[in-house]
Design an enzyme around this catalytic site. Structure first.
Site, PDB file in Angstrom:
ATOM      1  N   ASP A   8       0.872  -1.162   0.000  1.00  0.00           N
ATOM      2  CA  ASP A   8       0.000   0.000   0.000  1.00  0.00           C
ATOM      3  C   ASP A   8       0.920   1.226   0.000  1.00  0.00           C
ATOM      4  OD1 ASP A   8      -2.380   1.617   0.398  1.00  0.00           O
ATOM      5  OD2 ASP A   8      -1.757   1.797   2.488  1.00  0.00           O
ATOM      6  N   ASP A  10       0.049   5.016   1.012  1.00  0.00           N
ATOM      7  CA  ASP A  10      -0.088   5.918   2.156  1.00  0.00           C
ATOM      8  C   ASP A  10      -0.048   5.150   3.473  1.00  0.00           C
ATOM      9  OD1 ASP A  10      -1.179   8.622   0.749  1.00  0.00           O
ATOM     10  OD2 ASP A  10      -2.084   6.877  -0.196  1.00  0.00           O
ATOM     11  N   ASP A 167      -1.558  -0.918   5.887  1.00  0.00           N
ATOM     12  CA  ASP A 167      -1.794  -0.350   7.221  1.00  0.00           C
ATOM     13  C   ASP A 167      -3.268  -0.129   7.517  1.00  0.00           C
ATOM     14  OD1 ASP A 167      -2.026   1.868   5.395  1.00  0.00           O
ATOM     15  OD2 ASP A 167      -1.851   3.202   7.129  1.00  0.00           O
TER      16      ASP A 167
END
Length: 218
Positions: A8, A10, A167
């Protein structure tokens, strides 16, 4: 070792929160509002525009004034995509180790491609990155598996031989749905209301260096 590792963007590969928060604060000032403190904005970064405007203006996407504010926010953010954005500490060393081992790696994000590609380029990763898959690349964004399956097709790898690192709980849901091994990063933004240890990831890591150790122990 995995055949490929996908990240991922960000909150996992790069700390984009300062530039997203800066754009939101500038938008607030345009509307005569006091800037929202960074510590309140950081957990919402993984939720993109929806998260920023939700905290900064108390608006949901179905609100009457949401669309024009979202458009203006993206204009402001587009002007400062990678001013303070940096790779997380230890990430460059990890990517270098993957490169040395001949393990392709790529980025699968819900950020639109037109925003993701310039960030990857500004971070100096475009020539090394196997793919950049955005939220508008496949038919459906995460938590659906479509973007991850698209990345595998582009990289010529089988999903069951790949690792996805994220996250947010939707990262883990997408990775599991695609048949990938999943890692949840405790150093990320963690904007989900559900605690990270309930996401059902294959493992939780606190630092990028742990990713290579996880791969070696598989």
């Amino acid at each position: 070792m995995a055949d490929a590792v996908f990240f991922d963007l960000d909150g996992t590969l790069a700390d984009t929160a300062p530039d997203l928060a800066g754009a939101l604060n500038r938008l607030q000032r345009e509307h005569g509002l006091e800037p929202t403190p960074f510590e309140l904005l950081r957990p919402q970064v993984s939720h993109g525009v929806r998260g920023m405007l939700g905290v900064g203006f108390g608006l949901t996407p179905d609100a009457a004034g949401y669309a024009p504010l979202a458009a203006r926010f993206l204009e402001l953010y587009n002007d400062t995509l990678c001013v303070e954005t940096r790779l997380f500490e230890g990430m460059e060393a990890l990517l270098h180790s993957l490169d040395e081992r001949g393990i392709p790696w790529g980025v699968v994000t819900n950020k639109a491609e037109r925003l993701a590609h310039p960030i990857i380029d500004a971070l100096g990763l475009s020539g090394r990155c196997a793919c950049v898959v955005g939220g508008d690349t496949a038919a459906r964004p995460k938590p659906f598996p479509d973007p991850l399956l698209h990345a595998c097709t582009g990289a010529g790898v089988e999903p069951t031989r790949c690792l996805y690192v994220g996250d947010d709980i939707r990262d883990i849901h997408a990775g599991r749905a695609a048949g990938m091994t999943t890692l949840a990063v405790a150093y990320g933004y963690l904007g989900s209301a559900e605690p990270i240890d309930a996401w059902q990831a294959d493992a939780i890591i606190a630092h990028p260096r742990e990713i290579l150790a996880f791969l070696k122990n598989r």
